[in-house]
Design a protein around this motif. Structure first.
Motif: not given
Length: 130
Positions: A115-126
């Motif tokens: 869940i943490s990985s999904i949240i943090s991955g979705a928040i930051f701009k690639l």
């Protein structure tokens, strides 16, 4: 052939915020669900040691993640799909690592870090370009 420099900011942000949020999400899940009262531990008491072990156990996954990241940065793929691939890879790495380690709380830990990985991955701009 033109080479471009890869911007590694997303990788490090995704990694570190996953590690920082994982224990917090784990405790939130434990408080909400209360699967087993003796599994609930004071977060401040174990947070530093949790970060150290989380960092150590995540290194193999993020070495492979960085190879995939570098490979994808040189391909012409929509950034939305690249983020999905990278997040899925990180989540898979969490489950593989916790399966290898085993233990009574590994299922709970795998879900909280995922869940943490999904949240943090979705928040930051690639952004692959420097």
């Amino acid at each position: 052939m033109t080479t471009k420099n890869t911007n590694w900011n997303y990788l490090f942000k995704h990694w570190f915020f996953t590690l920082l949020l994982g224990p917090v999400i784990s405790q939130i899940i434990m408080y909400i669900i209360v699967l087993n009262p003796n599994k609930i531990v004071g977060l401040l008491e174990v947070y530093p040691i949790t970060l150290i072990f989380s960092f150590a156990f995540s290194i193999p996954t993020y070495i492979l993640y960085s190879i995939l990241y570098h490979f994808l940065s040189h391909r012409n793929i929509n950034e939305k799909y690249v983020k999905i691939i990278l997040i899925a890879f990180a989540v898979s790495g969490v489950f593989i690592t916790t399966t290898i380690i085993k233990g009574s709380m590994m299922k709970d830990i795998a879900w909280s870090y995922s869940i943490s990985s999904i949240i943090s991955g979705a928040i930051f701009k690639l952004n692959f370009k420097e």
